[in-house]
Design a protein around this motif. Sequence first.
Motif, mmCIF file in Angstrom:
data_model
loop_
_atom_site.group_PDB
_atom_site.id
_atom_site.type_symbol
_atom_site.label_atom_id
_atom_site.label_comp_id
_atom_site.label_asym_id
_atom_site.label_seq_id
_atom_site.Cartn_x
_atom_site.Cartn_y
_atom_site.Cartn_z
ATOM 1 N N PHE A 275 0.799 -1.087 0.032
ATOM 2 C CA PHE A 275 -0.032 -0.084 -0.088
ATOM 3 C C PHE A 275 0.853 1.146 0.088
ATOM 4 N N ASN A 276 0.196 2.183 -0.529
ATOM 5 C CA ASN A 276 0.711 3.758 -0.133
ATOM 6 C C ASN A 276 -0.517 4.735 0.180
ATOM 7 N N GLY A 277 0.148 6.136 0.632
ATOM 8 C CA GLY A 277 -0.897 6.892 0.810
ATOM 9 C C GLY A 277 -1.196 6.946 2.169
ATOM 10 N N VAL A 278 -2.139 8.213 2.661
ATOM 11 C CA VAL A 278 -2.437 8.311 4.149
ATOM 12 C C VAL A 278 -4.074 8.312 4.288
ATOM 13 N N ARG A 279 -4.203 8.115 5.761
ATOM 14 C CA ARG A 279 -5.684 8.088 5.938
ATOM 15 C C ARG A 279 -5.892 8.748 7.228
ATOM 16 N N PRO A 280 -7.018 9.375 7.494
ATOM 17 C CA PRO A 280 -7.014 10.400 8.770
ATOM 18 C C PRO A 280 -6.587 9.549 9.922
ATOM 19 N N GLN A 281 -5.850 10.132 10.762
ATOM 20 C CA GLN A 281 -5.636 9.871 12.347
ATOM 21 C C GLN A 281 -7.070 9.454 12.962
ATOM 22 N N GLY A 282 -7.122 8.540 13.534
ATOM 23 C CA GLY A 282 -8.177 8.060 14.304
ATOM 24 C C GLY A 282 -9.278 6.818 13.433
ATOM 25 N N SER A 283 -8.705 6.686 12.203
ATOM 26 C CA SER A 283 -9.534 5.765 11.507
ATOM 27 C C SER A 283 -9.344 4.238 11.820
ATOM 28 N N GLU A 284 -9.947 3.413 11.710
ATOM 29 C CA GLU A 284 -9.811 2.309 12.100
ATOM 30 C C GLU A 284 -9.075 1.368 11.008
ATOM 31 N N PRO A 285 -8.299 0.215 11.223
ATOM 32 C CA PRO A 285 -7.472 -0.567 10.377
ATOM 33 C C PRO A 285 -8.354 -0.848 8.936
ATOM 34 N N ILE A 286 -7.721 -0.866 7.774
ATOM 35 C CA ILE A 286 -8.552 -0.957 6.441
ATOM 36 C C ILE A 286 -8.433 -2.483 6.281
ATOM 37 N N GLU A 287 -9.507 -3.070 5.497
ATOM 38 C CA GLU A 287 -9.458 -4.408 4.938
ATOM 39 C C GLU A 287 -9.143 -4.467 3.645
ATOM 40 N N VAL A 288 -8.283 -5.406 3.205
ATOM 41 C CA VAL A 288 -8.268 -5.607 1.858
ATOM 42 C C VAL A 288 -8.714 -7.017 1.335
ATOM 43 N N THR A 289 -9.497 -7.280 0.187
ATOM 44 C CA THR A 289 -10.251 -8.477 -0.265
ATOM 45 C C THR A 289 -9.339 -9.062 -1.630
ATOM 46 N N LEU A 290 -9.108 -10.191 -1.729
ATOM 47 C CA LEU A 290 -8.511 -10.870 -2.878
ATOM 48 C C LEU A 290 -9.525 -11.364 -3.610
#
Length: 877
Positions: A275-290
């Motif tokens: 991955f790359n990029g940013v997400r707002p602080q305080g966000s929950e972890p992201i999921e990734v689906t194959l």
Amino acid sequence: MVACWSSQRFCSPDASCAAFVRYVLQFALGFLIAGGACTAVAAADSPAPAPSAVSFDSTVQPFVKKNCYGCHNAKLKVGGFNIEALAVESSLGDHRDAWETVIRRLKAAEMPPKPLPRPDPKSLQAVVKFIEDHYDQVDARMPPEAGRVTARRLNRAEYNNTIHDLLDVKLDPADEFPQDDSGYGFDNIGDVLSLSPILMEKYLAAAEKVSRAAVFGPDLIKPSAIRLISARAKIDPIYNEPPAEYDETGLDLPNSFHALHRFPVDADYDFRAVFNGVRPQGSEPIEVTLWIDGRALKTGTVSGGRLPESAPWSQDFDSRSVVLRARVSAGEHWVALAIPHYYEGLPASFRGTHPSTLPPPPDPDFAAFFKPPKSQAAERVAQYKVRLANGIRESRRVNGVRVSNVELLGPYDQQRTPSLATARKIYICGHLDGKHQPGCARRIVTHLAEQAFRRPVSNAEVDRYLKLFASGEADGGSFQDGIALAMEGLLVSPDFLFRIETTPATPAMSRVSTTSPRPISQYALASRLSYFLWSSMPDAELLRSAERGTLRRPDVLKAQVERMLRDPRSAALAENFGGQWLEFRALESVKPDHERFPGYDTYLRYSMQKETELFLENVFREDRSILDLVSADYSFVNERLARFYGIPNVKGPEFRKTDLSAVPMRGGVITQASVLTVSSYATRTSPVLRGKWILENILNDPVPPPPPGVPNLDVAEVGTSVSLREQLESHRASPVCASCHQRMDPLGFGLENFDAIGSWRTRDGRFDIDSTGKLPGGEIFRGANGLKAVILENREAFTECLVEKLMTYALGRGVERFDRPTMKAISRQVAANDYRFSALVFGIVSSLPFQMQQDAPPAPENENKKSIASAARMPDP
């Protein structure tokens, strides 16, 4: 503006502005030379008196003298064409190509060119009817000819499909072969399917690999790592508040990753998503689906890290990764990694659905990185801090994280044994446990040879391969080693690699001249059918019909055609015939400009191509009218393509049949994004390319290549200071260009509302789109729907075009003049059967060219025929 015209091409290489000037200066003189026709042409046409008897001298000769001699005479020869040389009735036989070109141009209202007045419609119709009737009578008197098809090798698609159906092995060895050459628009033409030394080496290697895999299972492959390749869409930043509606699977978002990849064996594979990029602080972890082929297989979770204190408001995902393992079968698959529910789990301040349950992040300590000048007043510093804090909060992106790249690692836990389905195809003796009897080898080799050669085999043929079996079994080899070596021999035999067609050896056939049409054998007919509709070998039912000798019976043949079109293997007809006829096979190599079309990515390209393939499959398999190809009110879309087209309420990656009432500008292949993309340039649309595509692939009226020295269109200012239409009008002001462009451009302008990747638009830069087209005959239409109406008005031409294209593909050779009566009869048969696709296929497979062959090429129609260059074209003065 007057255009130049020759018998073979409307633009002549020797046509030029100088020729045009010469034409203007000598205009009156030309008519005087032509026998006083100037006055007759300059005046408005009046209906000619009806002749007492219809003949060339009373119907054709006066018409061409009045309407054609003024330009195409022995003195001027505008366009290099002298119709005076064709002034006698015998020219109809000596120069058929020239007269047929004349008729095409007259019927298309391209001749006489503007500003000359149009001929009297009744006179024109009488000339067209006389010449067409003449040629119909000539064709009816001609002895039947089947043509000669070169014994041709299997092309790459046919080789792979035949290997699959013969042995049920999951290998595509032909992917390693050199690309097949094409002829007449298709890559199954016998005359161009050559056999090079390197291809022969590939055949030997493929035969060994396939036979070993079938008997012992695929070779063990050492795990390795490769990076998958994907064309990526540009991400338009979204700040503060996420969109209310989006694809919650994440597949349709530009943050996802899509690729097509061919997996070598059934095995486990690791997919490492980086991955790359940013997400707002305080966000929950992201999921990734194959996803594999539209099915979600595995999901993982990844958390972002904290950025340096200079940017404490965001989570950092640069170089974060997750590994997902899945079992994948051998073959090509669509692979996707996407972030589902992308806009969920954000801090509550973003007002998205399902906000984060994590504690809100503290306000950043700006003192850690904000260093105001010491001379600045404290009040002013405080204002700067507040303004900076608000600006930072407002500029936080909510869609900054993306799957940057994907590494594929494997294979692991590879299947090493042959499949049960493969074993059953080989060991027809039934001894799957290996306890073979003395006669098993002959039974197995005989069966494999009959399947591979698509015909019965003699004992002598079997004995040759049994020698290979014995050689493989000797010196400590096993029964399986012998079978593998015999199979390897079968797979390099010309009887497998080539489609060698024979005629039945009967007393009646021995009395038939080899230059006369002779019926091919029932087994050869079965192969012609299967490679036409399936691009593969005949199945057991076809071979049984051939064995019984009933396949040529109309009722049996019709039943087999209907069965084969319903079979899933008929998808090969859409992919191989349709992909080359409509040219969407080239979509893989088309690369639209990323700056102009930032939304174009691998997923969109895959969706475009899949739509057209499924649409064609539906027309073929459901026996729809071929006119649906022009004007269907339905198509097949997934959520990605539905959003691209503006079709509401389509969710998920599955393709489904969809009503197009919400987008009435769509319908038929000419408005599908795949076709619109391959008929455009990388940076812009091209009415010329699109018009040429319609003439060649829909109306069967191809245009010649441009003559040497014609300048390219200047597009530097298109969309800014001049419209594309205005620039094209300037381009075709030259008579060298005008003749062809007046045929192509109007058709292409009808599609101008679609940009270079098929998206709908109403403006091009600063200019409104003008999608009107004016045909050479003066008829005006507007937009894609008007263009489709024009095509449907010319459904006879479209039907004849499709008949010729499909017949070329079915026969594996270019169609000849002696095929024309057959093609006309098929076209009439299709029209009489409500234009059903099955009527088209049945007409082809029951025709003389499909069911017969000639051992020697047919004799020329007229041994004394002279070329148009020597008879109708005079030396320049």
